[in-house]
Design a protein around this motif. Structure first.
Motif, PDB file in Angstrom:
ATOM      1  N   LEU A 237     -27.483  16.984  37.423  1.00 53.47           N
ATOM      2  CA  LEU A 237     -27.540  17.337  38.845  1.00 53.47           C
ATOM      3  C   LEU A 237     -26.116  17.589  39.368  1.00 53.47           C
ATOM      4  O   LEU A 237     -25.868  18.572  40.074  1.00 53.47           O
ATOM      5  CB  LEU A 237     -28.210  16.204  39.611  1.00 53.47           C
ATOM      6  CG  LEU A 237     -28.524  16.409  41.075  1.00 53.47           C
ATOM      7  CD1 LEU A 237     -29.790  15.634  41.435  1.00 53.47           C
ATOM      8  CD2 LEU A 237     -27.401  15.957  41.949  1.00 53.47           C
ATOM      9  N   ILE A 238     -25.188  16.731  38.996  1.00 54.43           N
ATOM     10  CA  ILE A 238     -23.793  16.888  39.435  1.00 54.43           C
ATOM     11  C   ILE A 238     -23.181  18.140  38.816  1.00 54.43           C
ATOM     12  O   ILE A 238     -22.447  18.876  39.477  1.00 54.43           O
ATOM     13  CB  ILE A 238     -22.984  15.611  39.102  1.00 54.43           C
ATOM     14  CG1 ILE A 238     -23.536  14.427  39.901  1.00 54.43           C
ATOM     15  CG2 ILE A 238     -21.501  15.820  39.384  1.00 54.43           C
ATOM     16  CD1 ILE A 238     -23.025  13.073  39.444  1.00 54.43           C
ATOM     17  N   TYR A 239     -23.495  18.408  37.564  1.00 56.15           N
ATOM     18  CA  TYR A 239     -23.018  19.628  36.907  1.00 56.15           C
ATOM     19  C   TYR A 239     -23.521  20.870  37.649  1.00 56.15           C
ATOM     20  O   TYR A 239     -22.764  21.817  37.871  1.00 56.15           O
ATOM     21  CB  TYR A 239     -23.484  19.642  35.447  1.00 56.15           C
ATOM     22  CG  TYR A 239     -23.212  20.949  34.738  1.00 56.15           C
ATOM     23  CD1 TYR A 239     -21.922  21.274  34.330  1.00 56.15           C
ATOM     24  CD2 TYR A 239     -24.238  21.850  34.492  1.00 56.15           C
ATOM     25  CE1 TYR A 239     -21.664  22.477  33.683  1.00 56.15           C
ATOM     26  CE2 TYR A 239     -23.991  23.046  33.849  1.00 56.15           C
ATOM     27  CZ  TYR A 239     -22.708  23.362  33.447  1.00 56.15           C
ATOM     28  OH  TYR A 239     -22.459  24.553  32.816  1.00 56.15           O
ATOM     29  N   GLU A 240     -24.770  20.869  38.037  1.00 54.24           N
ATOM     30  CA  GLU A 240     -25.321  21.993  38.800  1.00 54.24           C
ATOM     31  C   GLU A 240     -24.579  22.146  40.135  1.00 54.24           C
ATOM     32  O   GLU A 240     -24.318  23.262  40.572  1.00 54.24           O
ATOM     33  CB  GLU A 240     -26.822  21.803  39.042  1.00 54.24           C
ATOM     34  CG  GLU A 240     -27.681  22.071  37.844  1.00 54.24           C
ATOM     35  CD  GLU A 240     -27.811  23.556  37.509  1.00 54.24           C
ATOM     36  OE1 GLU A 240     -27.552  24.419  38.373  1.00 54.24           O
ATOM     37  OE2 GLU A 240     -28.170  23.847  36.360  1.00 54.24           O
ATOM     38  N   ALA A 241     -24.246  21.032  40.762  1.00 52.25           N
ATOM     39  CA  ALA A 241     -23.475  21.091  42.012  1.00 52.25           C
ATOM     40  C   ALA A 241     -22.093  21.696  41.761  1.00 52.25           C
ATOM     41  O   ALA A 241     -21.606  22.518  42.551  1.00 52.25           O
ATOM     42  CB  ALA A 241     -23.347  19.695  42.624  1.00 52.25           C
ATOM     43  N   TYR A 242     -21.478  21.309  40.645  1.00 53.03           N
ATOM     44  CA  TYR A 242     -20.179  21.866  40.264  1.00 53.03           C
ATOM     45  C   TYR A 242     -20.291  23.381  40.068  1.00 53.03           C
ATOM     46  O   TYR A 242     -19.477  24.149  40.581  1.00 53.03           O
ATOM     47  CB  TYR A 242     -19.688  21.177  38.986  1.00 53.03           C
ATOM     48  CG  TYR A 242     -18.568  21.895  38.290  1.00 53.03           C
ATOM     49  CD1 TYR A 242     -17.268  21.834  38.783  1.00 53.03           C
ATOM     50  CD2 TYR A 242     -18.813  22.648  37.145  1.00 53.03           C
ATOM     51  CE1 TYR A 242     -16.237  22.500  38.142  1.00 53.03           C
ATOM     52  CE2 TYR A 242     -17.785  23.312  36.500  1.00 53.03           C
ATOM     53  CZ  TYR A 242     -16.502  23.242  36.999  1.00 53.03           C
ATOM     54  OH  TYR A 242     -15.495  23.914  36.372  1.00 53.03           O
ATOM     55  N   LYS A 243     -21.303  23.804  39.308  1.00 53.97           N
ATOM     56  CA  LYS A 243     -21.497  25.233  39.059  1.00 53.97           C
ATOM     57  C   LYS A 243     -21.794  25.982  40.359  1.00 53.97           C
ATOM     58  O   LYS A 243     -21.499  27.173  40.463  1.00 53.97           O
ATOM     59  CB  LYS A 243     -22.642  25.461  38.063  1.00 53.97           C
ATOM     60  CG  LYS A 243     -22.372  24.929  36.667  1.00 53.97           C
ATOM     61  CD  LYS A 243     -21.236  25.618  35.987  1.00 53.97           C
ATOM     62  CE  LYS A 243     -21.706  26.924  35.421  1.00 53.97           C
ATOM     63  NZ  LYS A 243     -20.706  27.621  34.634  1.00 53.97           N
ATOM     64  N   GLY A 244     -22.358  25.282  41.324  1.00 52.40           N
ATOM     65  CA  GLY A 244     -22.662  25.894  42.614  1.00 52.40           C
ATOM     66  C   GLY A 244     -21.474  25.933  43.565  1.00 52.40           C
ATOM     67  O   GLY A 244     -21.577  26.421  44.682  1.00 52.40           O
ATOM     68  N   GLY A 245     -20.330  25.394  43.120  1.00 45.76           N
ATOM     69  CA  GLY A 245     -19.119  25.493  43.933  1.00 45.76           C
ATOM     70  C   GLY A 245     -18.809  24.300  44.810  1.00 45.76           C
ATOM     71  O   GLY A 245     -17.979  24.395  45.714  1.00 45.76           O
ATOM     72  N   ALA A 246     -19.428  23.153  44.548  1.00 41.81           N
ATOM     73  CA  ALA A 246     -19.125  21.963  45.345  1.00 41.81           C
ATOM     74  C   ALA A 246     -17.664  21.563  45.136  1.00 41.81           C
ATOM     75  O   ALA A 246     -17.120  21.705  44.047  1.00 41.81           O
ATOM     76  CB  ALA A 246     -20.057  20.823  44.959  1.00 41.81           C
ATOM     77  N   ARG A 247     -17.054  21.062  46.201  1.00 39.54           N
ATOM     78  CA  ARG A 247     -15.660  20.618  46.131  1.00 39.54           C
ATOM     79  C   ARG A 247     -15.518  19.371  45.269  1.00 39.54           C
ATOM     80  O   ARG A 247     -16.466  18.611  45.096  1.00 39.54           O
ATOM     81  CB  ARG A 247     -15.133  20.268  47.534  1.00 39.54           C
ATOM     82  CG  ARG A 247     -15.052  21.418  48.491  1.00 39.54           C
ATOM     83  CD  ARG A 247     -14.541  20.973  49.849  1.00 39.54           C
ATOM     84  NE  ARG A 247     -15.468  19.972  50.398  1.00 39.54           N
ATOM     85  CZ  ARG A 247     -15.180  19.142  51.386  1.00 39.54           C
ATOM     86  NH1 ARG A 247     -13.992  19.170  51.950  1.00 39.54           N
ATOM     87  NH2 ARG A 247     -16.057  18.274  51.825  1.00 39.54           N
ATOM     88  N   LYS A 248     -14.315  19.145  44.773  1.00 44.00           N
ATOM     89  CA  LYS A 248     -14.031  17.962  43.957  1.00 44.00           C
ATOM     90  C   LYS A 248     -14.346  16.681  44.723  1.00 44.00           C
ATOM     91  O   LYS A 248     -14.852  15.721  44.142  1.00 44.00           O
ATOM     92  CB  LYS A 248     -12.568  17.945  43.513  1.00 44.00           C
ATOM     93  CG  LYS A 248     -12.261  18.957  42.441  1.00 44.00           C
ATOM     94  CD  LYS A 248     -10.814  18.881  42.022  1.00 44.00           C
ATOM     95  CE  LYS A 248     -10.512  19.978  41.011  1.00 44.00           C
ATOM     96  NZ  LYS A 248      -9.113  19.976  40.610  1.00 44.00           N
ATOM     97  N   ARG A 249     -14.067  16.679  46.011  1.00 42.04           N
ATOM     98  CA  ARG A 249     -14.331  15.492  46.822  1.00 42.04           C
ATOM     99  C   ARG A 249     -15.820  15.157  46.831  1.00 42.04           C
ATOM    100  O   ARG A 249     -16.210  14.000  46.679  1.00 42.04           O
ATOM    101  CB  ARG A 249     -13.825  15.737  48.242  1.00 42.04           C
ATOM    102  CG  ARG A 249     -14.032  14.585  49.168  1.00 42.04           C
ATOM    103  CD  ARG A 249     -13.490  14.898  50.534  1.00 42.04           C
ATOM    104  NE  ARG A 249     -13.584  13.711  51.351  1.00 42.04           N
ATOM    105  CZ  ARG A 249     -12.995  13.562  52.489  1.00 42.04           C
ATOM    106  NH1 ARG A 249     -12.239  14.518  52.980  1.00 42.04           N
ATOM    107  NH2 ARG A 249     -13.143  12.461  53.178  1.00 42.04           N
ATOM    108  N   THR A 250     -16.647  16.169  46.990  1.00 40.16           N
ATOM    109  CA  THR A 250     -18.097  15.966  46.995  1.00 40.16           C
ATOM    110  C   THR A 250     -18.571  15.536  45.612  1.00 40.16           C
ATOM    111  O   THR A 250     -19.384  14.618  45.482  1.00 40.16           O
ATOM    112  CB  THR A 250     -18.820  17.255  47.442  1.00 40.16           C
ATOM    113  OG1 THR A 250     -18.380  17.585  48.765  1.00 40.16           O
ATOM    114  CG2 THR A 250     -20.329  17.084  47.422  1.00 40.16           C
TER     115      THR A 250
END
Length: 120
Positions: free
Chosen positions: A57-70
Motif C-alpha cells: 500500500l505504501i509502495y503504491e502511494a510512493y508510485k502515486g507521488g506521495a511526499r516523503k513526509r507522508t
C-alpha cells in the motif's frame, strides 16, 4: 501520471485498506475488522504477512507521488501496527482497533487533495 491511472491506483489502495482493516463486521456491534486482525491471530508471522501488504500500500502511494513526509507517517503507522500487533492476544485486539491501513489511506487522500490543482 494520468488522472485515470491515479484513480485506479487510489481504488486499489482503498480496496486493500478496506480488506485489511474493515471487510468484516460482527453483527449487532459496530466492530469491523479485516484480514490484518485475522492474520494477527498468528503472532509475528501473521503480522509480518500483514505488514508486507501494508508495505505494498505504501509502495503504491510512493508510485502515486506521495511526499516523503507522508510516506514516513505511513511507514510509522505500519510499524506501530506490526510491533504492537505481534503481541499475542493483546495484539489482535490492537490490530482490530488501530486500523493502520485505514489511517494510511486517509493520509494519502489528504496528500492527493493537497496536490490537486485549485478548481476555478
Amino acid at each position: 501520471m494520468s488522472g485515470v491511472d491515479q484513480a485506479r491506483r487510489l481504488r486499489r489502495i482503498e480496496t486493500l485498506a478496506r480488506t485489511l482493516d474493515s471487510k468484516f463486521r460482527i453483527p449487532g456491534t459496530g466492530i469491523r475488522f479485516g484480514w490484518d486482525g485475522i492474520l494477527s491471530i498468528l503472532p509475528v508471522a501473521g503480522d509480518t504477512v500483514a505488514a508486507g501488504l501494508s508495505a505494498y500500500l505504501i509502495y503504491e502511494a510512493y508510485k502515486g507521488g506521495a511526499r516523503k513526509r507522508t510516506l514516513t507517517k505511513m511507514g510509522t503507522n505500519a510499524g506501530v501496527d506490526w510491533l504492537f500487533g505481534s503481541i499475542p492476544v493483546v495484539g489482535t485486539i490492537f490490530d482490530v482497533a488501530y486500523k493502520a491501513n485505514t489511517r494510511n489511506l486517509k493520509l494519502l487522500q489528504e496528500e492527493l487533495a493537497r496536490q490537486a490543482p485549485p478548481q476555478a
